[in-house]
Design an enzyme around this catalytic site. Sequence first.
Site, PDB file in Angstrom:
ATOM      1  N   LYS A   1     -70.255  -0.286  10.587  1.00  0.00           N
ATOM      2  CA  LYS A   1     -70.319   0.441   9.307  1.00  0.00           C
ATOM      3  C   LYS A   1     -69.440  -0.224   8.262  1.00  0.00           C
ATOM      4  O   LYS A   1     -69.851  -0.471   7.131  1.00  0.00           O
ATOM      5  CB  LYS A   1     -69.851   1.897   9.492  1.00  0.00           C
TER       6      LYS A   1
ATOM      7  N   CYS B   1     -58.635  12.051   0.308  1.00  0.00           N
ATOM      8  CA  CYS B   1     -59.532  12.574   1.348  1.00  0.00           C
ATOM      9  C   CYS B   1     -58.671  13.206   2.422  1.00  0.00           C
ATOM     10  O   CYS B   1     -57.438  13.186   2.332  1.00  0.00           O
ATOM     11  CB  CYS B   1     -60.441  11.481   1.891  1.00  0.00           C
TER      12      CYS B   1
ATOM     13  N   ASP C   1     -58.009   3.534  13.043  1.00  0.00           N
ATOM     14  CA  ASP C   1     -59.291   4.197  13.336  1.00  0.00           C
ATOM     15  C   ASP C   1     -59.481   4.467  14.820  1.00  0.00           C
ATOM     16  O   ASP C   1     -60.492   5.059  15.210  1.00  0.00           O
ATOM     17  CB  ASP C   1     -60.458   3.353  12.803  1.00  0.00           C
TER      18      ASP C   1
HETATM   19  C1  EPZ Z   1     -60.628   0.837   5.311  1.00  0.00           C
HETATM   20  O1  EPZ Z   1     -60.289   1.835   4.348  1.00  0.00           O
HETATM   21  C2  EPZ Z   1     -61.638   1.489   6.253  1.00  0.00           C
HETATM   22  N1  EPZ Z   1     -62.799   1.900   5.493  1.00  0.00           N
HETATM   23  C3  EPZ Z   1     -60.992   2.698   6.927  1.00  0.00           C
HETATM   24  O2  EPZ Z   1     -61.914   3.219   7.885  1.00  0.00           O
HETATM   25  C4  EPZ Z   1     -59.759   2.251   7.677  1.00  0.00           C
HETATM   26  O3  EPZ Z   1     -59.103   3.377   8.207  1.00  0.00           O
HETATM   27  C5  EPZ Z   1     -58.793   1.514   6.720  1.00  0.00           C
HETATM   28  O4  EPZ Z   1     -59.467   0.431   6.067  1.00  0.00           O
HETATM   29  C6  EPZ Z   1     -57.589   0.934   7.442  1.00  0.00           C
HETATM   30  O5  EPZ Z   1     -57.979   0.100   8.474  1.00  0.00           O
HETATM   31  C7  EPZ Z   1     -63.729   0.963   5.170  1.00  0.00           C
HETATM   32  O6  EPZ Z   1     -63.636  -0.218   5.468  1.00  0.00           O
HETATM   33  C8  EPZ Z   1     -64.920   1.446   4.409  1.00  0.00           C
HETATM   34  P1  EPZ Z   1     -56.842   0.436   3.057  1.00  0.00           P
HETATM   35  P2  EPZ Z   1     -59.484   1.429   3.015  1.00  0.00           P
HETATM   36  O7  EPZ Z   1     -57.066   0.190   1.613  1.00  0.00           O
HETATM   37  O8  EPZ Z   1     -59.856   0.071   2.603  1.00  0.00           O
HETATM   38  C9  EPZ Z   1     -52.918   2.057   0.897  1.00  0.00           C
HETATM   39  C10 EPZ Z   1     -63.150   4.824   9.043  1.00  0.00           C
HETATM   40  O9  EPZ Z   1     -62.739   5.709   9.811  1.00  0.00           O
HETATM   41  N2  EPZ Z   1     -53.500   1.552  -0.359  1.00  0.00           N
HETATM   42  O10 EPZ Z   1     -56.761  -0.738   3.958  1.00  0.00           O
HETATM   43  O11 EPZ Z   1     -59.652   2.540   2.056  1.00  0.00           O
HETATM   44  C11 EPZ Z   1     -53.730   3.215   1.516  1.00  0.00           C
HETATM   45  O12 EPZ Z   1     -53.392   4.440   0.933  1.00  0.00           O
HETATM   46  C12 EPZ Z   1     -62.381   4.557   7.743  1.00  0.00           C
HETATM   47  O13 EPZ Z   1     -64.141   4.127   9.244  1.00  0.00           O
HETATM   48  C13 EPZ Z   1     -52.758   1.626  -1.519  1.00  0.00           C
HETATM   49  O14 EPZ Z   1     -51.648   2.137  -1.527  1.00  0.00           O
HETATM   50  O15 EPZ Z   1     -57.990   1.434   3.567  1.00  0.00           O
HETATM   51  C14 EPZ Z   1     -53.352   3.106   2.977  1.00  0.00           C
HETATM   52  O16 EPZ Z   1     -52.131   3.745   3.186  1.00  0.00           O
HETATM   53  C15 EPZ Z   1     -61.347   5.581   7.459  1.00  0.00           C
HETATM   54  N3  EPZ Z   1     -53.304   1.150  -2.669  1.00  0.00           N
HETATM   55  C16 EPZ Z   1     -53.210   1.599   3.178  1.00  0.00           C
HETATM   56  O17 EPZ Z   1     -53.025   1.032   1.880  1.00  0.00           O
HETATM   57  C17 EPZ Z   1     -54.556   0.574  -2.715  1.00  0.00           C
HETATM   58  O18 EPZ Z   1     -55.021   0.162  -3.781  1.00  0.00           O
HETATM   59  C18 EPZ Z   1     -54.389   0.924   3.850  1.00  0.00           C
HETATM   60  O19 EPZ Z   1     -55.562   1.367   3.220  1.00  0.00           O
HETATM   61  C19 EPZ Z   1     -55.287   0.493  -1.518  1.00  0.00           C
HETATM   62  C20 EPZ Z   1     -54.739   0.980  -0.352  1.00  0.00           C
END
Ligand code: EPZ
Length: 421
Positions: free
Chosen positions: A17, A111, A305
């Site tokens: 996905k 979320c 995850d």
């Molecule tokens: C991706 O989300 C995945 N989703 C998530 O999977 C997964 O949990 C996550 O990466 C971490 O591995 C997809 O790929 C569609 P991040 P993403 O940006 O990209 C902070 C599932 O269950 N952050 O890597 O949204 C954020 O708050 C889903 O399939 C900032 O602060 O996650 C978090 O604490 C859930 N500022 C951390 O970084 C930003 O601009 C990592 O988030 C971006 C992120």
Amino acid sequence: MRGGAALNGTVRISGAKNAALPILCATLLSDGASRLRNVPALRDIETTAALLRFLGRGVTVDAPEVRVEAGSDIKPEAPYELVKQMRASILVLGPLVARFGRAKVSLPGGCAIGARPVDQHLKGLEAMGANIRLERGYVHAEGPGGGGRLRGAEIYFDIPTVTGTENLMMAAALAKGRSTLVNCAREPEVEELGRVLNKMGVEVTGAGTDVIHVVGVDRGELDPFDHAIIPDRIEAGTYLVAAAATGGDVLVEGAELSDLEALVSKLRMAGVELAAEGDAIRVRRPGPLRPVNITTAPHPGFPTDMQAQFLVLMCLAKGESVITETIFENRFMHVPELQRMGASVALRGNTAVVQGVGHLYGASVMATDLRASASLVIAGLVAEDETEVRRVYHLDRGYEHMETKLARVGARIARVKDAES
Ligand code: EPZ
């Protein structure tokens, strides 16, 4: 479902996905018709297809295939109604502003698992010369000089972000000159996007490492693609844990040990046997489970995850284990539901201290997010008597035909339609 049956047999893993979503958004970078294969039949894929259609591209979803028709007559606006269904919709922002010089995309908002800001995405686009305005819940982005081409830039991520890295890789693909992204997310799904961008004619190097280089090409120059998506390592990890929890013997087809090193090493420490067999992993649990501590981290660390699923396994171990969640600030929503099934878990900030109880009791439980719902299904597979997991629409976002795949390896499970499902 009725728990207690050991899982035995073969499970085939679907496409990833979290690779399919950014790659579907990458189709916006080219005006030509692209085809994706090995795409899982999931709600998030339908939502992304609906978003691309809303933007102006024809899309046919016929899982495991998705065809995106040619077209450049795009209205670069992603409305709240679609974005609120799936945060990953933010992944159209980079391609739209890069390809069309402007974009209006709803901010995803928070979320169940955390605030999840997108500041790193916006900071990177600004470094490429975009003017960014946040107004009434929307990001308004415009290329330099009122819609001009983005410029290559050196971008340093304050925190490795998966979709942030992907969004800026796609923006850099049509920027003038070279971009260097530093402190990138190294997830296999990021690497997969790099492969597709290379296929489209962009020079991307370093995807899968913490430094990625992208040499941009002119708008309209990118080729469409035909690509088969990599298997879903999180789906694979979920079935490895389910087999380990029930004590069965399962062959998980389409799973690579190399994509799951952190999980595999922790499962082995817990007493689970895992071995590669061609493009599959055989999993067995010969004896009692041992307690193991985990701390989630960006790839190649232990995937957040897989945290909820692994926590259930530790509920069955003999002794105490400590589960620390470092990525999302609110990712223990499954714990109160597991406590209703007899689990002994104490939450302290971003840590869960699990006392193994050896067995769980069936109950009616509520799913709150995608991975929490998978953990409740695993708990139900081992619990005594009946377990009913409600709000399985969360599960359908990321697991293709889960009850069918589980039933094929011996689980006593069925989907029951009701107002909440
Ligand atoms: C991706 O989300 C995945 N989703 C998530 O999977 C997964 O949990 C996550 O990466 C971490 O591995 C997809 O790929 C569609 P991040 P993403 O940006 O990209 C902070 C599932 O269950 N952050 O890597 O949204 C954020 O708050 C889903 O399939 C900032 O602060 O996650 C978090 O604490 C859930 N500022 C951390 O970084 C930003 O601009 C990592 O988030 C971006 C992120």
